[in-house]
Write an enzyme that holds these catalytic residues in place. Structure first.
Site, short mmCIF file in Angstrom:
data_model
loop_
_atom_site.label_atom_id
_atom_site.label_comp_id
_atom_site.label_asym_id
_atom_site.label_seq_id
_atom_site.Cartn_x
_atom_site.Cartn_y
_atom_site.Cartn_z
CE1 TYR A 228 -3.34 2.85 1.43
CE2 TYR A 228 -1.69 3.13 3.13
CZ TYR A 228 -2.82 3.57 2.49
OH TYR A 228 -3.43 4.73 2.90
N1 LIG Z 1 -6.99 4.12 7.26
C1 LIG Z 1 -5.90 4.77 7.60
O1 LIG Z 1 -5.40 4.65 8.74
C2 LIG Z 1 -5.24 5.71 6.60
C3 LIG Z 1 -4.07 6.36 6.98
C4 LIG Z 1 -3.52 7.30 6.10
C5 LIG Z 1 -4.14 7.55 4.87
N2 LIG Z 1 -5.27 6.88 4.54
C6 LIG Z 1 -5.92 7.23 3.25
O2 LIG Z 1 -6.99 8.12 3.50
C7 LIG Z 1 -7.89 8.12 2.38
C8 LIG Z 1 -9.35 8.17 2.78
O3 LIG Z 1 -9.63 7.51 4.00
P1 LIG Z 1 -11.16 7.22 4.40
O4 LIG Z 1 -11.14 6.67 5.78
O5 LIG Z 1 -12.01 8.40 4.07
O6 LIG Z 1 -11.48 6.04 3.36
P2 LIG Z 1 -12.88 5.41 2.93
O7 LIG Z 1 -13.96 5.79 3.86
O8 LIG Z 1 -12.62 3.95 2.70
O9 LIG Z 1 -13.19 6.12 1.53
C9 LIG Z 1 -12.58 5.73 0.35
C10 LIG Z 1 -13.39 6.25 -0.81
O10 LIG Z 1 -12.75 5.81 -2.02
C11 LIG Z 1 -13.79 5.44 -2.91
N3 LIG Z 1 -13.37 4.46 -3.92
C12 LIG Z 1 -12.85 3.23 -3.71
N4 LIG Z 1 -12.67 2.62 -4.90
C13 LIG Z 1 -13.11 3.47 -5.86
C14 LIG Z 1 -13.21 3.41 -7.25
N5 LIG Z 1 -12.83 2.34 -7.94
N6 LIG Z 1 -13.70 4.48 -7.92
C15 LIG Z 1 -14.10 5.60 -7.25
N7 LIG Z 1 -14.04 5.72 -5.90
C16 LIG Z 1 -13.55 4.66 -5.22
C17 LIG Z 1 -14.87 4.81 -2.04
O11 LIG Z 1 -16.08 4.80 -2.75
P3 LIG Z 1 -17.41 4.08 -2.21
O12 LIG Z 1 -17.94 4.99 -1.16
O13 LIG Z 1 -18.24 3.96 -3.42
O14 LIG Z 1 -16.99 2.74 -1.64
C18 LIG Z 1 -14.85 5.76 -0.85
O15 LIG Z 1 -15.70 6.83 -1.09
C19 LIG Z 1 -7.52 6.88 1.57
O16 LIG Z 1 -6.76 7.32 0.45
C20 LIG Z 1 -6.60 6.09 2.49
O17 LIG Z 1 -5.66 5.34 1.76
C21 LIG Z 1 -5.85 5.97 5.38
#
Ligand SMILES: NC(=O)c1ccc[n+]([C@@H]2O[C@H](COP(=O)([O-])OP(=O)(O)OC[C@H]3O[C@@H](n4cnc5c(N)ncnc54)[C@H](OP(=O)(O)O)[C@@H]3O)[C@@H](O)[C@H]2O)c1
Length: 220
Positions: free
Chosen positions: A127
């Site tokens: 990732y």
């Molecule tokens: N989790 C952690 O601890 C962490 C730490 C640092 C950074 N991040 C990053 O932070 C960001 C957002 O976090 P979050 O918690 O808001 O994530 P999230 O709730 O999982 O939201 C991800 C979004 O991406 C969309 N998505 C996924 N596949 C897609 C596709 N093929 N086409 C269009 N949209 C798509 C999803 O759409 P749907 O709503 O339709 O499913 C969802 O709206 C991510 O980039 C993640 O990698 C996470």
């Protein structure tokens, strides 16, 4: 006023950001992959475009926009194939489209270890490598960029206070999604954040001050 395109709008950070932006009457266009969600976002005053990062991205998503926020991600429940298709390739396609449309600022929600995947958390090395190359593609695109690298995300409250300095204690390397959304808003509002990369953690400094301190620190 030109719009900001939010990619990943239905995500947890995306929704918090859109709430903040629409409350401030900032013009927003949201990219959704499920048309059933259209009303929810239109009722908030956002324009909706339906697109999937795994498919070809439509030009009308980027038309009339001068800024793009990429906060999409395949999430921890999918396999590494989706991480490549969404977090890496989807991001690269969005960057290329943004370039074609002369976007004035591309804000990337990256991740804490994207700068050094070799020494990051081993279990999510794939990732972090995807995030590393997406960030690299953005930096080399000559688009004005802001790359935000939050620590582990939590559902904690909006405090409006952060640090951009990585805490030594791993357990403290966290930040709430609400504070990340507020940091994105700060970046969209302040041009000095262009061409900056910031790690984000919970802290005790107001967001604007934390960004200014970090940028001044780098300038010496
Ligand atoms: N989790 C952690 O601890 C962490 C730490 C640092 C950074 N991040 C990053 O932070 C960001 C957002 O976090 P979050 O918690 O808001 O994530 P999230 O709730 O999982 O939201 C991800 C979004 O991406 C969309 N998505 C996924 N596949 C897609 C596709 N093929 N086409 C269009 N949209 C798509 C999803 O759409 P749907 O709503 O339709 O499913 C969802 O709206 C991510 O980039 C993640 O990698 C996470």
């Amino acid at each position: 006023m030109n719009k900001t395109l939010i990619i990943g709008a239905n995500g947890q950070i995306g929704k918090l950001l859109i709430q903040m932006m629409t409350e401030q009457k900032m013009p927003v266009k949201v990219m959704l992959r499920n048309a059933d969600q259209t009303d929810e976002f239109e009722n908030k005053g956002a324009e909706v475009v339906i697109a999937d990062l795994e498919a070809e991205l439509p030009d009308d998503a980027f038309a009339d926009c001068d800024k793009v926020v990429f906060t999409a991600g395949s999430g921890g429940k999918t396999g590494a194939d989706k991480t490549i298709l969404v977090d890496l390739w989807g991001a690269c396609k969005a960057i290329d489209k943004a370039k074609q449309h002369n976007i004035k600022q591309f804000v990337m929600v990256s991740s804490r270890d994207a700068g050094d995947p070799e020494h990051g958390t081993k279990a999510i090395k794939h990732y972090n490598i995807c995030k590393y190359f997406a960030d690299k593609h953005l930096m080399e695109s000559h688009l004005p960029y802001t790359i935000l690298r939050p620590g582990r995300l939590t559902d904690g409250p909006l405090t409006g206070k952060i640090t951009t300095t990585r805490p030594t204690d791993q357990a403290q390397q966290t930040i709430s999604r609400a504070n990340v959304a507020a940091c994105i808003l700060q970046c969209l509002d302040h041009s000095e954040t262009v061409n900056q990369i910031e790690e984000l953690y919970e802290g005790d400094m107001p967001i604007q001050e934390a960004f200014i301190k970090s940028i001044k620190g780098r300038l010496g």
